[in-house]
Enzyme design. Sequence first.
Site, mmCIF file in Angstrom:
data_model
loop_
_atom_site.group_PDB
_atom_site.id
_atom_site.type_symbol
_atom_site.label_atom_id
_atom_site.label_comp_id
_atom_site.label_asym_id
_atom_site.label_seq_id
_atom_site.Cartn_x
_atom_site.Cartn_y
_atom_site.Cartn_z
ATOM 1 N N ASP A 31 13.125 47.693 46.785
ATOM 2 C CA ASP A 31 13.373 48.748 47.566
ATOM 3 C C ASP A 31 14.875 49.183 47.498
ATOM 4 O O ASP A 31 15.618 48.493 47.041
ATOM 5 C CB ASP A 31 13.478 48.257 49.006
ATOM 6 C CG ASP A 31 13.217 49.292 50.223
ATOM 7 O OD1 ASP A 31 12.338 49.446 50.733
ATOM 8 O OD2 ASP A 31 14.492 50.084 50.166
ATOM 9 N N ILE A 32 15.153 50.549 47.599
ATOM 10 C CA ILE A 32 16.361 51.040 46.957
ATOM 11 C C ILE A 32 17.487 50.675 48.072
ATOM 12 O O ILE A 32 18.533 50.801 47.589
ATOM 13 C CB ILE A 32 16.271 52.815 46.694
ATOM 14 C CG1 ILE A 32 17.311 53.279 46.152
ATOM 15 C CG2 ILE A 32 16.273 53.222 48.181
ATOM 16 C CD1 ILE A 32 17.081 54.500 45.370
ATOM 17 N N ASN A 86 4.530 49.581 57.556
ATOM 18 C CA ASN A 86 4.765 50.805 58.571
ATOM 19 C C ASN A 86 3.962 51.880 58.573
ATOM 20 O O ASN A 86 3.573 52.253 57.418
ATOM 21 C CB ASN A 86 6.123 51.376 58.637
ATOM 22 C CG ASN A 86 7.207 50.198 58.793
ATOM 23 O OD1 ASN A 86 7.083 49.319 59.599
ATOM 24 N ND2 ASN A 86 8.397 50.342 58.024
ATOM 25 N N VAL A 95 8.362 56.909 54.275
ATOM 26 C CA VAL A 95 7.568 57.629 53.075
ATOM 27 C C VAL A 95 6.127 57.373 53.288
ATOM 28 O O VAL A 95 5.536 56.528 53.426
ATOM 29 C CB VAL A 95 8.097 56.705 51.852
ATOM 30 C CG1 VAL A 95 7.338 57.068 50.584
ATOM 31 C CG2 VAL A 95 9.693 57.051 51.441
ATOM 32 N N HIS A 99 2.618 51.491 51.708
ATOM 33 C CA HIS A 99 3.112 50.622 50.946
ATOM 34 C C HIS A 99 3.355 49.191 51.889
ATOM 35 O O HIS A 99 3.624 49.436 52.957
ATOM 36 C CB HIS A 99 4.807 51.078 50.534
ATOM 37 C CG HIS A 99 5.479 51.695 51.414
ATOM 38 N ND1 HIS A 99 5.362 53.006 51.990
ATOM 39 C CD2 HIS A 99 6.517 51.146 52.319
ATOM 40 C CE1 HIS A 99 5.983 53.226 52.926
ATOM 41 N NE2 HIS A 99 6.803 52.179 53.270
ATOM 42 N N HIS A 101 5.993 46.200 52.534
ATOM 43 C CA HIS A 101 7.326 45.724 52.337
ATOM 44 C C HIS A 101 7.164 44.043 52.237
ATOM 45 O O HIS A 101 6.709 43.701 53.178
ATOM 46 C CB HIS A 101 8.310 46.001 53.638
ATOM 47 C CG HIS A 101 8.839 47.349 53.581
ATOM 48 N ND1 HIS A 101 9.726 48.088 53.493
ATOM 49 C CD2 HIS A 101 7.797 48.597 54.429
ATOM 50 C CE1 HIS A 101 9.902 49.305 53.897
ATOM 51 N NE2 HIS A 101 8.812 49.551 54.469
HETATM 52 P P1 AMP Z 1 8.914 53.072 55.141
HETATM 53 O O1 AMP Z 1 9.843 53.283 56.449
HETATM 54 O O2 AMP Z 1 8.113 51.622 55.479
HETATM 55 O O3 AMP Z 1 8.228 54.452 54.821
HETATM 56 O O4 AMP Z 1 9.868 52.684 53.976
HETATM 57 C C1 AMP Z 1 10.119 53.530 53.044
HETATM 58 C C2 AMP Z 1 11.116 52.537 52.200
HETATM 59 O O5 AMP Z 1 11.366 53.372 50.883
HETATM 60 C C3 AMP Z 1 12.604 52.498 52.640
HETATM 61 O O6 AMP Z 1 12.831 50.937 52.872
HETATM 62 C C4 AMP Z 1 13.400 53.004 51.624
HETATM 63 O O7 AMP Z 1 14.751 52.197 51.458
HETATM 64 C C5 AMP Z 1 12.430 52.749 50.386
HETATM 65 N N1 AMP Z 1 12.725 54.042 49.294
HETATM 66 C C6 AMP Z 1 12.700 55.312 49.418
HETATM 67 N N2 AMP Z 1 12.895 55.795 48.146
HETATM 68 C C7 AMP Z 1 12.964 54.981 47.422
HETATM 69 C C8 AMP Z 1 13.025 54.933 46.009
HETATM 70 N N3 AMP Z 1 13.130 56.176 45.232
HETATM 71 N N4 AMP Z 1 12.905 53.616 45.371
HETATM 72 C C9 AMP Z 1 12.945 52.552 46.043
HETATM 73 N N5 AMP Z 1 12.582 52.481 47.244
HETATM 74 C C10 AMP Z 1 12.767 53.574 48.192
#
Ligand code: AMP
Length: 114
Positions: A31-32, A86, A95, A99, A101
């Site tokens: 995760d970024i 989520n 996003v 996915h 976490h």
């Molecule tokens: P969610 O709130 O469950 O949709 O989580 C989306 C996650 O994606 C967040 O924890 C972000 O930090 C992560 N994220 C968004 N863009 C990227 C990326 N380019 N590379 C890695 N993680 C990302």
Amino acid sequence: MDKNCIFCKIASKEISKEFLYESDLVMAFHDINPEAPVHILILPKVHISNINEVQDMGIFGDLFTAAKEIAEKEGVSEKGYRVVINTGKDGGQLVDHLHIHLIGGKKLGSKVSG
Ligand code: AMP
Ligand code: ZN
């Protein structure tokens, strides 16, 4: 592939990213914006928006197989970790590409929503 989806761009290698795990159906990367020492995202390569859109629940077998392997590789299996999906606005999904976490490497609170 959804051309506006950041995770699809990663899956298609349009955006390059180190994969911690890859199979025909699944990929995983850091995760970024990590919330713990271990914070890894595990996702299907094909675009599925969220749990509501899953047609074949078999994908969860692949996703959780990856989660188990990654947890072992990251050394958090024994101490423990959390997996979170989520879903939708109230679920805090930012996003819209399904996915998991995988979070660990520190003691997490017992409240899942905290
Ligand atoms: P969610 O709130 O469950 O949709 O989580 C989306 C996650 O994606 C967040 O924890 C972000 O930090 C992560 N994220 C968004 N863009 C990227 C990326 N380019 N590379 C890695 N993680 C990302
Ligand atoms: Zn996508």
